[in-house]
Scaffold this motif. Structure first.
Motif, PDB file in Angstrom:
ATOM      1  N   ASP A  32       0.924  -1.194   0.069  1.00  0.00           N
ATOM      2  CA  ASP A  32      -0.182   0.065   0.157  1.00  0.00           C
ATOM      3  C   ASP A  32       0.872   1.443   0.008  1.00  0.00           C
ATOM      4  O   ASP A  32       1.938   1.436   0.705  1.00  0.00           O
ATOM      5  CB  ASP A  32      -0.836  -0.108   1.275  1.00  0.00           C
ATOM      6  CG  ASP A  32      -2.053  -0.734   0.970  1.00  0.00           C
ATOM      7  OD1 ASP A  32      -2.635  -1.288   0.102  1.00  0.00           O
ATOM      8  OD2 ASP A  32      -2.646  -1.346   2.258  1.00  0.00           O
ATOM      9  N   SER A  34       0.567   5.819   0.148  1.00  0.00           N
ATOM     10  CA  SER A  34      -0.242   6.842   0.539  1.00  0.00           C
ATOM     11  C   SER A  34       0.500   7.966  -0.390  1.00  0.00           C
ATOM     12  O   SER A  34       1.743   8.295  -0.295  1.00  0.00           O
ATOM     13  CB  SER A  34       0.015   7.106   1.912  1.00  0.00           C
ATOM     14  OG  SER A  34      -0.791   8.453   2.116  1.00  0.00           O
ATOM     15  N   TYR A 131       4.431  -1.763  -5.732  1.00  0.00           N
ATOM     16  CA  TYR A 131       3.575  -0.858  -4.916  1.00  0.00           C
ATOM     17  C   TYR A 131       2.259  -0.745  -5.554  1.00  0.00           C
ATOM     18  O   TYR A 131       1.967  -0.629  -6.753  1.00  0.00           O
ATOM     19  CB  TYR A 131       4.151   0.377  -4.982  1.00  0.00           C
ATOM     20  CG  TYR A 131       5.392   0.796  -4.213  1.00  0.00           C
ATOM     21  CD1 TYR A 131       5.240   0.626  -2.851  1.00  0.00           C
ATOM     22  CD2 TYR A 131       6.769   0.967  -4.694  1.00  0.00           C
ATOM     23  CE1 TYR A 131       6.648   0.706  -2.231  1.00  0.00           C
ATOM     24  CE2 TYR A 131       7.830   0.757  -4.091  1.00  0.00           C
ATOM     25  CZ  TYR A 131       7.784   0.900  -2.748  1.00  0.00           C
ATOM     26  OH  TYR A 131       8.794   0.981  -1.866  1.00  0.00           O
ATOM     27  N   CYS A 132       1.388  -0.407  -4.760  1.00  0.00           N
ATOM     28  CA  CYS A 132      -0.202  -0.358  -5.002  1.00  0.00           C
ATOM     29  C   CYS A 132      -0.570   1.436  -5.546  1.00  0.00           C
ATOM     30  O   CYS A 132       0.332   2.024  -5.207  1.00  0.00           O
ATOM     31  CB  CYS A 132      -1.102  -0.620  -3.993  1.00  0.00           C
ATOM     32  SG  CYS A 132      -1.156  -1.952  -3.203  1.00  0.00           S
ATOM     33  N   SER A 134      -2.007   4.824  -5.864  1.00  0.00           N
ATOM     34  CA  SER A 134      -2.682   5.690  -4.883  1.00  0.00           C
ATOM     35  C   SER A 134      -2.768   7.348  -5.844  1.00  0.00           C
ATOM     36  O   SER A 134      -2.143   7.442  -6.754  1.00  0.00           O
ATOM     37  CB  SER A 134      -1.719   6.062  -3.747  1.00  0.00           C
ATOM     38  OG  SER A 134      -0.517   6.416  -3.997  1.00  0.00           O
TER      39      SER A 134
END
Length: 153
Positions: A32, A34, A131-132, A134
């Protein structure tokens, strides 16, 4: 939720073609992220402006990631679009884009800047990590007020 048929087809194709589907990862799981973007304040429409965003994963900066900044534009008529700019995150996870001509140099005559968005959508690992995706959105003002419409030439 209503979805346009074309958008649904694109999302289905992305899920089928992209490694890891539309989640932005090359495996079944991703770390995840940010992305944070704060309000941007130009002292005037023609004044240079720097947009910044910070990318983190598990509270730690992500370096070497490409992020896309899109300055949101509206008008004339039903026109909606963006002025897009790429930047790479530094060791502290911060990516920045400098607009030397300010918001007055962006968009079509009669358009107005309404804010900006930042997207991190990795298709490949960054420094070996999946990585995801965002994103973040923030306001953009000129002289403490809404940015004026871009005049006709």
């Amino acid at each position: 939720m209503r979805t346009r048929p074309a958008l649904a087809a694109v999302l289905a194709l992305a899920a089928a073609v992209l490694p890891g589907g539309a989640a932005g990862c090359s495996g079944s799981t991703c770390t995840d992220t940010s992305l944070a973007a704060g309000p941007a304040k130009a002292s005037g429409p023609s004044e240079p402006l720097t947009l910044k965003a910070r990318l983190t994963a598990d509270g730690k900066p992500v370096a070497g990631a490409r992020v896309l900044f899109g300055v949101s534009l509206k008008g004339p008529g039903s026109y909606e679009g963006s002025s897009d700019h790429w930047a790479t995150t530094s060791a502290d996870g911060v990516a920045q884009v400098r607009l030397p001509g300010g918001v007055a140099a962006l968009g079509l005559s009669g358009s107005r800047v309404t804010g900006y968005e930042v997207w991190f959508q990795p298709a490949n690992p960054v420094t070996g990590v999946d990585y995801c995706w965002s994103s973040a959105k923030a306001p953009l003002t000129c002289g403490g007020e809404a940015c004026p419409m871009r005049p006709a030439p």
